[in-house]
Design an enzyme around this catalytic site. Sequence first.
Site, mmCIF file in Angstrom:
data_model
loop_
_atom_site.group_PDB
_atom_site.id
_atom_site.type_symbol
_atom_site.label_atom_id
_atom_site.label_comp_id
_atom_site.label_asym_id
_atom_site.label_seq_id
_atom_site.Cartn_x
_atom_site.Cartn_y
_atom_site.Cartn_z
ATOM 1 N N GLY A 47 -43.353 -3.318 -36.186
ATOM 2 C CA GLY A 47 -44.374 -3.999 -35.640
ATOM 3 C C GLY A 47 -45.118 -2.913 -36.916
ATOM 4 O O GLY A 47 -45.645 -3.089 -37.900
ATOM 5 N N SER A 48 -45.775 -2.425 -35.740
ATOM 6 C CA SER A 48 -47.483 -1.042 -36.504
ATOM 7 C C SER A 48 -46.506 -0.581 -37.023
ATOM 8 O O SER A 48 -47.391 -0.374 -38.657
ATOM 9 C CB SER A 48 -47.800 -0.773 -35.207
ATOM 10 O OG SER A 48 -46.854 -0.323 -34.609
ATOM 11 N N MET A 65 -44.731 -15.156 -26.423
ATOM 12 C CA MET A 65 -45.869 -14.986 -25.564
ATOM 13 C C MET A 65 -46.289 -15.864 -25.323
ATOM 14 O O MET A 65 -47.153 -16.513 -24.895
ATOM 15 C CB MET A 65 -45.947 -13.404 -25.638
ATOM 16 C CG MET A 65 -45.813 -12.318 -26.206
ATOM 17 S SD MET A 65 -46.683 -10.654 -25.922
ATOM 18 C CE MET A 65 -45.924 -9.515 -27.406
ATOM 19 N N HIS A 123 -37.779 -14.386 -30.857
ATOM 20 C CA HIS A 123 -38.031 -13.238 -29.640
ATOM 21 C C HIS A 123 -39.096 -13.835 -28.729
ATOM 22 O O HIS A 123 -40.078 -14.023 -29.191
ATOM 23 C CB HIS A 123 -38.254 -11.625 -29.714
ATOM 24 C CG HIS A 123 -38.241 -11.070 -28.879
ATOM 25 N ND1 HIS A 123 -39.148 -9.941 -28.424
ATOM 26 C CD2 HIS A 123 -38.255 -11.013 -27.616
ATOM 27 C CE1 HIS A 123 -38.526 -9.344 -27.505
ATOM 28 N NE2 HIS A 123 -38.532 -10.271 -27.296
ATOM 29 N N ASP A 137 -35.910 -3.561 -30.459
ATOM 30 C CA ASP A 137 -37.095 -3.622 -30.939
ATOM 31 C C ASP A 137 -39.081 -2.846 -29.677
ATOM 32 O O ASP A 137 -38.370 -3.160 -28.771
ATOM 33 C CB ASP A 137 -37.773 -5.557 -30.579
ATOM 34 C CG ASP A 137 -38.897 -5.882 -30.329
ATOM 35 O OD1 ASP A 137 -39.383 -5.213 -31.364
ATOM 36 O OD2 ASP A 137 -38.930 -7.215 -29.823
ATOM 37 N N GLY A 138 -39.852 -1.956 -30.305
ATOM 38 C CA GLY A 138 -40.672 -2.025 -30.142
ATOM 39 C C GLY A 138 -41.143 -0.304 -30.211
ATOM 40 O O GLY A 138 -39.821 0.580 -29.409
ATOM 41 N N GLY A 186 -47.469 -1.663 -31.123
ATOM 42 C CA GLY A 186 -48.137 -0.365 -30.993
ATOM 43 C C GLY A 186 -48.429 0.930 -29.978
ATOM 44 O O GLY A 186 -48.756 1.415 -29.697
ATOM 45 N N MET A 200 -35.155 -3.367 -25.749
ATOM 46 C CA MET A 200 -36.460 -3.026 -25.883
ATOM 47 C C MET A 200 -37.051 -1.918 -25.415
ATOM 48 O O MET A 200 -36.502 -0.666 -25.556
ATOM 49 C CB MET A 200 -37.323 -4.423 -25.070
ATOM 50 C CG MET A 200 -37.032 -5.812 -25.341
ATOM 51 S SD MET A 200 -37.500 -6.362 -26.153
ATOM 52 C CE MET A 200 -39.149 -5.610 -26.875
ATOM 53 N N ASP A 216 -42.886 -12.971 -32.553
ATOM 54 C CA ASP A 216 -42.825 -12.350 -31.242
ATOM 55 C C ASP A 216 -43.371 -13.673 -30.858
ATOM 56 O O ASP A 216 -44.958 -13.432 -31.149
ATOM 57 C CB ASP A 216 -43.401 -12.083 -30.905
ATOM 58 C CG ASP A 216 -42.481 -10.106 -30.811
ATOM 59 O OD1 ASP A 216 -41.585 -10.337 -30.275
ATOM 60 O OD2 ASP A 216 -43.008 -9.502 -32.283
ATOM 61 N N MET A 221 -40.270 -13.934 -24.708
ATOM 62 C CA MET A 221 -40.941 -13.584 -24.404
ATOM 63 C C MET A 221 -41.528 -14.528 -23.273
ATOM 64 O O MET A 221 -43.000 -14.513 -22.675
ATOM 65 C CB MET A 221 -41.865 -12.679 -24.492
ATOM 66 C CG MET A 221 -41.150 -11.212 -25.013
ATOM 67 S SD MET A 221 -42.541 -10.078 -26.102
ATOM 68 C CE MET A 221 -42.212 -10.528 -27.485
ATOM 69 N N SER A 256 -42.347 -7.409 -37.671
ATOM 70 C CA SER A 256 -42.949 -7.770 -36.047
ATOM 71 C C SER A 256 -44.351 -8.964 -36.878
ATOM 72 O O SER A 256 -45.081 -7.835 -37.045
ATOM 73 C CB SER A 256 -42.886 -7.073 -35.089
ATOM 74 O OG SER A 256 -44.219 -8.685 -34.211
ATOM 75 N N HIS A 309 -39.457 -11.347 -37.556
ATOM 76 C CA HIS A 309 -39.317 -11.124 -36.646
ATOM 77 C C HIS A 309 -40.628 -12.283 -35.721
ATOM 78 O O HIS A 309 -41.859 -11.415 -36.253
ATOM 79 C CB HIS A 309 -39.126 -9.786 -35.761
ATOM 80 C CG HIS A 309 -39.354 -9.495 -34.260
ATOM 81 N ND1 HIS A 309 -38.367 -9.394 -33.650
ATOM 82 C CD2 HIS A 309 -39.593 -9.454 -33.535
ATOM 83 C CE1 HIS A 309 -37.790 -9.631 -32.146
ATOM 84 N NE2 HIS A 309 -39.325 -9.652 -32.036
#
Length: 214
Positions: free
Chosen positions: A191-192, A35, A64, A169-170, A143, A135, A33, A66, A7, A31
């Site tokens: 991501g992180s 928002m 993605h 994801d997440g 994170g 999710m 994101d 959101m 991400s 990916h």
Amino acid sequence: MTKLAPSLLAANPLNLEEGIRSINEFADILHLDVMDGHFVPNLALGILTCECACKASLVPAYAHLMVSNPGEYIEKFGNIGAKAFVWHVELDLDHMKIINLVKSSGMKPGMAIKPDTDCNTLKPFVDQIAIVTVMGVYPGFSGQKFIPSTIDRVAIIRELSSRIEIEVDGGVGLENAPALVENGADILVSGSSFFNSKDKKAFSDKIRSFRRKP
Ligand code: DX5
Ligand code: ZN
């Protein structure tokens, strides 16, 4: 082979180009994101940033969304070359209409589901979409800590369709990746744990080595 989808949200915001370079080198999917500060309590990645990211990317970009009004962005993401367009099943809108618009814009349609939403809400749509994004955290921030019940939810969604691509994801990292893949995940968003890993090649090799049960 499990696909790795870092991400961009977790890359250094002052050096996204470097982030994309490492995705090009070590990953399978970019990916993105997006928002809107309304569907989720955060703002991230506008269309211009996504356009530049798609241009610099050598791997397919999955967006993605959101946002509360995904329908307004379908054409834009199609035009910038995104390969998949994912929005949330929780939204009260005409999902079949969105599915058809996404398909006619040349993208794969996907639906994302939050940790507290009943997996059966996906049932009417699974045969019409290409991807389900499960999710592992409440959407909004990278994170966060992984919610363990996600592993069972992946198995439930896999039962709904053997054909669909399941993306998680997440909060995904090497500690939960094997169980997620074993239960039916095809794509792991990271991501992180990807961007913080000292050895991205080793991280990627490991994620890609996990295989679903035959
Ligand atoms: C959360 C986003 C995720 C997130 C992943 O709202 O959809 O893609 O950035 O980041 P990590 O892997 O750090 O949870
Ligand atoms: Zn995401």
